[in-house]
Design a protein around this motif. Structure first.
Motif, PDB file in Angstrom:
ATOM      1  N   HIS A   1      56.479  22.617 -11.136  1.00 29.18           N
ATOM      2  CA  HIS A   1      55.528  23.704 -10.949  1.00 29.18           C
ATOM      3  C   HIS A   1      55.634  24.747 -12.060  1.00 29.18           C
ATOM      4  N   TYR A   2      56.769  24.761 -12.743  1.00 34.59           N
ATOM      5  CA  TYR A   2      56.976  25.732 -13.815  1.00 34.59           C
ATOM      6  C   TYR A   2      56.829  25.100 -15.198  1.00 34.59           C
ATOM      7  N   SER A   3      56.513  23.816 -15.229  1.00 37.99           N
ATOM      8  CA  SER A   3      56.320  23.128 -16.500  1.00 37.99           C
ATOM      9  C   SER A   3      55.011  23.587 -17.143  1.00 37.99           C
ATOM     10  N   LYS A   4      55.071  23.959 -18.410  1.00 36.31           N
ATOM     11  CA  LYS A   4      53.869  24.422 -19.110  1.00 36.31           C
ATOM     12  C   LYS A   4      52.811  23.325 -19.164  1.00 36.31           C
TER      13      LYS A   4
ATOM     14  N   TYR B   1      52.391  20.791 -17.060  1.00 34.61           N
ATOM     15  CA  TYR B   1      51.848  20.581 -15.714  1.00 34.61           C
ATOM     16  C   TYR B   1      50.850  21.677 -15.358  1.00 34.61           C
ATOM     17  N   ARG B   2      51.209  22.915 -15.658  1.00 40.69           N
ATOM     18  CA  ARG B   2      50.330  24.037 -15.339  1.00 40.69           C
ATOM     19  C   ARG B   2      49.062  24.000 -16.182  1.00 40.69           C
ATOM     20  N   LYS B   3      49.187  23.497 -17.413  1.00 41.95           N
ATOM     21  CA  LYS B   3      48.025  23.388 -18.290  1.00 41.95           C
ATOM     22  C   LYS B   3      47.030  22.375 -17.732  1.00 41.95           C
ATOM     23  N   CYS B   4      47.541  21.279 -17.179  1.00 43.09           N
ATOM     24  CA  CYS B   4      46.676  20.243 -16.616  1.00 43.09           C
ATOM     25  C   CYS B   4      45.922  20.746 -15.388  1.00 43.09           C
ATOM     26  N   LYS B   5      46.520  21.679 -14.667  1.00 42.23           N
ATOM     27  CA  LYS B   5      45.889  22.204 -13.458  1.00 42.23           C
ATOM     28  C   LYS B   5      44.786  23.205 -13.771  1.00 42.23           C
ATOM     29  N   GLU B   6      44.800  23.745 -14.989  1.00 36.46           N
ATOM     30  CA  GLU B   6      43.791  24.754 -15.352  1.00 36.46           C
ATOM     31  C   GLU B   6      42.406  24.130 -15.540  1.00 36.46           C
TER      32      GLU B   6
END
Length: 201
Positions: free
Chosen positions: A191-194, A196-201
């Motif tokens: 959840h704190y991986s850059k 992973y978070r980029k893919c969710k945007e």
């Protein structure tokens, strides 16, 4: 105005004596205590880890903990005997822990490898500082409760429970861990991986 208090003369004298002792300690500069009194283990030593659930995710977690150089797996437990056997099976020619991502377990005493439905009790009861939990989530509430009751720090993989009752057990046990100043960490690093978070945007 009269201020009423329920404190007895004996209680007042006892608390005053305690404050005086504290003041004397502070005025002398500092108080030296044994390292194990603070950390539960010797100063500069590795954190002793008890590992429950020897499947794929747990194996990688144990490998990463060992790789830090600050933790050592000293007790393991699983429901299945073959998990224990696989853990100590020699690696194939050309393989190494870095490739397989399996802990080396250097110096591990096989007497501390436990199998069966109650294996977690033996691991929690071992001389460890923290517990790594990677069993199926249906067992997590019971295992978490046992670890906190034994005053062990905990790293546990998610999900933490599979039903409402289990969620309540996790929440209540978490409060107990906080009250005892135990560290509890959940494997939510993705959840704190850059990326992973980029893919969710």
């Amino acid at each position: 105005m009269t201020i009423k208090t329920s404190q007895t003369r004996r209680q007042f004298l006892q608390s005053s004596a305690g404050l005086a002792a504290t003041a004397a300690s502070v005025s002398s500069g500092f108080t030296i205590v044994k390292a194990e009194s603070v950390r539960g283990t010797q100063a500069n030593s590795k954190v002793a880890i008890g590992w429950i659930g020897l499947g794929g995710r747990g194996t990688r977690d144990a490998y990463l903990l060992e790789k830090t150089g600050k933790a050592q797996i000293v007790a393991v437990g699983d429901y299945f005997q073959y998990r224990i056997d696989n853990l100590f099976k020699p690696m194939a020619a050309g393989q190494d822990p870095e490739t397989v991502q399996r802990p080396a377990l250097a110096g591990f005493d096989k007497k501390n490898a436990f199998v069966g439905v109650d294996a977690y009790k033996a691991v929690v009861g071992s001389k460890v500082d923290a517990i790594l939990m990677a069993t199926p989530p249906g067992f997590r509430p019971e295992h978490f409760r046992a670890a906190v009751a034994a005053k062990k720090h905990v790293f546990m993989e998610e999900p933490l429970a599979v039903d409402t009752f289990g969620c309540h057990v996790i929440a209540e046990t978490g409060k107990q861990a906080t009250a005892q100043k135990l560290s509890v960490v959940v494997g939510l690093q993705r959840h704190y991986s850059k990326a992973y978070r980029k893919c969710k945007e």
